[in-house]
Scaffold this motif. Structure first.
Motif, PDB file in Angstrom:
ATOM      1  N   VAL A 119      38.813  43.178  45.831  1.00 17.01           N
ATOM      2  CA  VAL A 119      40.269  43.079  45.776  1.00 17.01           C
ATOM      3  C   VAL A 119      40.697  41.644  45.490  1.00 17.01           C
ATOM      4  CG1 VAL A 119      42.399  43.362  47.102  1.00 17.01           C
ATOM      5  CG2 VAL A 119      40.617  45.084  47.240  1.00 17.01           C
ATOM      6  N   GLY A 120      40.001  40.667  46.041  1.00 13.89           N
ATOM      7  CA  GLY A 120      40.315  39.269  45.753  1.00 13.89           C
ATOM      8  C   GLY A 120      40.156  38.952  44.274  1.00 13.89           C
ATOM      9  N   LEU A 121      39.085  39.469  43.679  1.00 11.88           N
ATOM     10  CA  LEU A 121      38.868  39.275  42.249  1.00 11.88           C
ATOM     11  C   LEU A 121      39.942  39.974  41.432  1.00 11.88           C
ATOM     12  CD1 LEU A 121      36.980  38.135  40.085  1.00 11.88           C
ATOM     13  CD2 LEU A 121      35.702  40.270  40.221  1.00 11.88           C
ATOM     14  N   SER A 122      40.292  41.187  41.815  1.00  9.46           N
ATOM     15  CA  SER A 122      41.346  41.924  41.109  1.00  9.46           C
ATOM     16  C   SER A 122      42.699  41.244  41.260  1.00  9.46           C
ATOM     17  CB  SER A 122      41.440  43.353  41.637  1.00  9.46           C
ATOM     18  OG  SER A 122      40.243  44.032  41.404  1.00  9.46           O
ATOM     19  N   ALA A 123      43.004  40.780  42.464  1.00  9.63           N
ATOM     20  CA  ALA A 123      44.291  40.112  42.699  1.00  9.63           C
ATOM     21  C   ALA A 123      44.397  38.832  41.879  1.00  9.63           C
ATOM     22  CB  ALA A 123      44.459  39.812  44.180  1.00  9.63           C
ATOM     23  N   ARG A 124      43.282  38.132  41.724  1.00 12.59           N
ATOM     24  CA  ARG A 124      43.286  36.913  40.903  1.00 12.59           C
ATOM     25  C   ARG A 124      43.612  37.254  39.456  1.00 12.59           C
ATOM     26  NH1 ARG A 124      39.239  34.263  37.684  1.00 12.59           N
ATOM     27  NH2 ARG A 124      39.708  32.046  37.537  1.00 12.59           N
ATOM     28  N   GLN A 125      43.039  38.341  38.960  1.00 19.32           N
ATOM     29  CA  GLN A 125      43.263  38.726  37.571  1.00 19.32           C
ATOM     30  C   GLN A 125      44.693  39.214  37.330  1.00 19.32           C
ATOM     31  OE1 GLN A 125      41.133  38.275  35.144  1.00 19.32           O
ATOM     32  NE2 GLN A 125      39.452  37.626  36.447  1.00 19.32           N
ATOM     33  N   MET A 126      45.280  39.872  38.328  1.00 23.32           N
ATOM     34  CA  MET A 126      46.598  40.500  38.141  1.00 23.32           C
ATOM     35  C   MET A 126      47.756  39.667  38.677  1.00 23.32           C
ATOM     36  SD  MET A 126      45.789  44.511  38.848  1.00 23.32           S
ATOM     37  CE  MET A 126      45.416  44.280  40.572  1.00 23.32           C
ATOM     38  N   HIS A 127      47.499  38.441  39.117  1.00 24.16           N
ATOM     39  CA  HIS A 127      48.577  37.612  39.668  1.00 24.16           C
ATOM     40  C   HIS A 127      49.636  37.389  38.595  1.00 24.16           C
ATOM     41  CE1 HIS A 127      50.622  34.355  41.712  1.00 24.16           C
ATOM     42  NE2 HIS A 127      49.952  34.711  42.799  1.00 24.16           N
ATOM     43  N   PRO A 128      50.918  37.570  38.933  1.00 21.72           N
ATOM     44  CA  PRO A 128      51.976  37.458  37.928  1.00 21.72           C
ATOM     45  C   PRO A 128      52.080  36.078  37.281  1.00 21.72           C
ATOM     46  CG  PRO A 128      52.884  38.144  40.052  1.00 21.72           C
ATOM     47  CD  PRO A 128      51.420  37.960  40.227  1.00 21.72           C
ATOM     48  N   ALA A 129      51.652  35.041  37.964  1.00 18.65           N
ATOM     49  CA  ALA A 129      51.743  33.693  37.411  1.00 18.65           C
ATOM     50  C   ALA A 129      50.481  33.311  36.642  1.00 18.65           C
ATOM     51  CB  ALA A 129      52.002  32.685  38.528  1.00 18.65           C
ATOM     52  N   GLY A 130      49.595  34.238  36.424  1.00 23.46           N
ATOM     53  CA  GLY A 130      48.342  33.941  35.733  1.00 23.46           C
ATOM     54  C   GLY A 130      47.242  33.643  36.741  1.00 23.46           C
ATOM     55  N   ARG A 131      46.180  33.085  36.260  1.00 24.53           N
ATOM     56  CA  ARG A 131      45.048  32.774  37.134  1.00 24.53           C
ATOM     57  C   ARG A 131      45.277  31.446  37.830  1.00 24.53           C
ATOM     58  NH1 ARG A 131      40.422  34.447  32.890  1.00 24.53           N
ATOM     59  NH2 ARG A 131      40.838  36.667  32.935  1.00 24.53           N
ATOM     60  N   VAL A 132      46.069  31.469  38.879  1.00 25.98           N
ATOM     61  CA  VAL A 132      46.417  30.246  39.592  1.00 25.98           C
ATOM     62  C   VAL A 132      45.504  30.010  40.787  1.00 25.98           C
ATOM     63  CG1 VAL A 132      48.824  30.284  38.871  1.00 25.98           C
ATOM     64  CG2 VAL A 132      48.157  31.459  40.947  1.00 25.98           C
ATOM     65  N   VAL A 133      44.646  30.969  41.085  1.00 27.42           N
ATOM     66  CA  VAL A 133      43.712  30.846  42.198  1.00 27.42           C
ATOM     67  C   VAL A 133      42.309  30.759  41.599  1.00 27.42           C
ATOM     68  CG1 VAL A 133      42.847  31.948  44.280  1.00 27.42           C
ATOM     69  CG2 VAL A 133      45.227  32.237  43.649  1.00 27.42           C
ATOM     70  N   SER A 134      41.518  29.785  42.047  1.00 26.90           N
ATOM     71  CA  SER A 134      40.161  29.656  41.528  1.00 26.90           C
ATOM     72  C   SER A 134      39.323  30.849  41.970  1.00 26.90           C
ATOM     73  CB  SER A 134      39.529  28.351  42.013  1.00 26.90           C
ATOM     74  OG  SER A 134      39.292  28.411  43.402  1.00 26.90           O
ATOM     75  N   LEU A 135      38.247  31.101  41.262  1.00 22.80           N
ATOM     76  CA  LEU A 135      37.394  32.247  41.570  1.00 22.80           C
ATOM     77  C   LEU A 135      36.809  32.175  42.981  1.00 22.80           C
ATOM     78  CD1 LEU A 135      36.118  34.868  40.612  1.00 22.80           C
ATOM     79  CD2 LEU A 135      34.255  33.510  39.657  1.00 22.80           C
ATOM     80  N   PRO A 136      36.224  31.040  43.399  1.00 25.80           N
ATOM     81  CA  PRO A 136      35.699  30.997  44.773  1.00 25.80           C
ATOM     82  C   PRO A 136      36.792  31.194  45.826  1.00 25.80           C
ATOM     83  CG  PRO A 136      34.830  29.167  43.501  1.00 25.80           C
ATOM     84  CD  PRO A 136      35.881  29.830  42.656  1.00 25.80           C
ATOM     85  N   ALA A 137      37.965  30.615  45.580  1.00 20.83           N
ATOM     86  CA  ALA A 137      39.061  30.772  46.542  1.00 20.83           C
ATOM     87  C   ALA A 137      39.520  32.219  46.607  1.00 20.83           C
ATOM     88  CB  ALA A 137      40.228  29.865  46.166  1.00 20.83           C
ATOM     89  N   ALA A 138      39.593  32.889  45.471  1.00 21.88           N
ATOM     90  CA  ALA A 138      40.006  34.289  45.445  1.00 21.88           C
ATOM     91  C   ALA A 138      39.029  35.166  46.208  1.00 21.88           C
ATOM     92  CB  ALA A 138      40.147  34.778  44.009  1.00 21.88           C
ATOM     93  N   LEU A 139      37.741  34.900  46.063  1.00 24.70           N
ATOM     94  CA  LEU A 139      36.738  35.691  46.761  1.00 24.70           C
ATOM     95  C   LEU A 139      36.797  35.466  48.270  1.00 24.70           C
ATOM     96  CD1 LEU A 139      33.735  35.256  44.298  1.00 24.70           C
ATOM     97  CD2 LEU A 139      35.318  37.191  44.484  1.00 24.70           C
ATOM     98  N   VAL A 140      36.910  34.207  48.681  1.00 25.33           N
ATOM     99  CA  VAL A 140      36.975  33.897  50.118  1.00 25.33           C
ATOM    100  C   VAL A 140      38.274  34.416  50.714  1.00 25.33           C
ATOM    101  CG1 VAL A 140      37.122  32.004  51.783  1.00 25.33           C
ATOM    102  CG2 VAL A 140      35.421  31.924  49.966  1.00 25.33           C
ATOM    103  N   LEU A 141      39.384  34.223  50.028  1.00 26.03           N
ATOM    104  CA  LEU A 141      40.669  34.714  50.530  1.00 26.03           C
ATOM    105  C   LEU A 141      40.692  36.234  50.581  1.00 26.03           C
ATOM    106  CD1 LEU A 141      43.061  32.285  48.667  1.00 26.03           C
ATOM    107  CD2 LEU A 141      42.699  32.390  51.137  1.00 26.03           C
ATOM    108  N   GLY A 142      40.072  36.874  49.611  1.00 30.77           N
ATOM    109  CA  GLY A 142      39.993  38.327  49.624  1.00 30.77           C
ATOM    110  C   GLY A 142      39.225  38.839  50.828  1.00 30.77           C
ATOM    111  N   MET A 143      38.084  38.214  51.112  1.00 33.46           N
ATOM    112  CA  MET A 143      37.294  38.626  52.276  1.00 33.46           C
ATOM    113  C   MET A 143      38.055  38.368  53.570  1.00 33.46           C
ATOM    114  SD  MET A 143      33.320  37.723  51.447  1.00 33.46           S
ATOM    115  CE  MET A 143      33.566  35.970  51.486  1.00 33.46           C
ATOM    116  N   ALA A 144      38.701  37.197  53.670  1.00 30.09           N
ATOM    117  CA  ALA A 144      39.454  36.874  54.880  1.00 30.09           C
ATOM    118  C   ALA A 144      40.644  37.816  55.056  1.00 30.09           C
ATOM    119  CB  ALA A 144      39.929  35.423  54.825  1.00 30.09           C
ATOM    120  N   GLY A 145      41.338  38.113  53.978  1.00 30.75           N
ATOM    121  CA  GLY A 145      42.481  39.016  54.063  1.00 30.75           C
ATOM    122  C   GLY A 145      42.079  40.429  54.423  1.00 30.75           C
ATOM    123  N   ALA A 146      40.956  40.895  53.869  1.00 29.18           N
ATOM    124  CA  ALA A 146      40.475  42.235  54.198  1.00 29.18           C
ATOM    125  C   ALA A 146      40.082  42.323  55.664  1.00 29.18           C
ATOM    126  CB  ALA A 146      39.305  42.602  53.307  1.00 29.18           C
ATOM    127  N   ALA A 147      39.382  41.308  56.145  1.00 20.83           N
ATOM    128  CA  ALA A 147      38.981  41.303  57.551  1.00 20.83           C
ATOM    129  C   ALA A 147      40.204  41.228  58.458  1.00 20.83           C
ATOM    130  CB  ALA A 147      38.039  40.133  57.820  1.00 20.83           C
TER     131      ALA A 147
END
Length: 81
Positions: free
Chosen positions: A11-39
């Motif tokens: 979901v973090g990877l998908s959210a990074r790709q679909m963010h309305p402002a473009g890819r404003v989140v780096s890939l590692p940050a998106a993955l870590v934030l996705g895991m933290a948000g899911a947990a």
């Protein structure tokens, strides 16, 4: 636990790709934030007794938590350039 983290990664990877402002989140940050948000979504909902283990709403909470955390992070981080 492992399933929640894998959902967070995806979901973090998908959210990074679909963010309305473009890819404003780096890939590692998106993955870590996705895991933290899911947990946070999964265990927070379980702590509030919104669902029990094995219910579909637990997975939905994990997906929503991951997407929201990546989206909010992308919206609030300062832009350079």
């Amino acid at each position: 636990m492992l399933g929640t983290l894998i959902v967070g990664l995806l979901v973090g990877l998908s959210a990074r790709q679909m963010h309305p402002a473009g890819r404003v989140v780096s890939l590692p940050a998106a993955l870590v934030l996705g895991m933290a948000g899911a947990a946070a979504g999964f265990y927070g909902g379980r702590a509030l007794h919104l669902f029990i283990d094995g219910q579909l709403s637990g997975w939905l909470a994990a997906i929503l938590g991951a997407a929201l955390l990546v989206g909010v992070w992308g919206a609030l981080r300062p832009r350079h350039g």
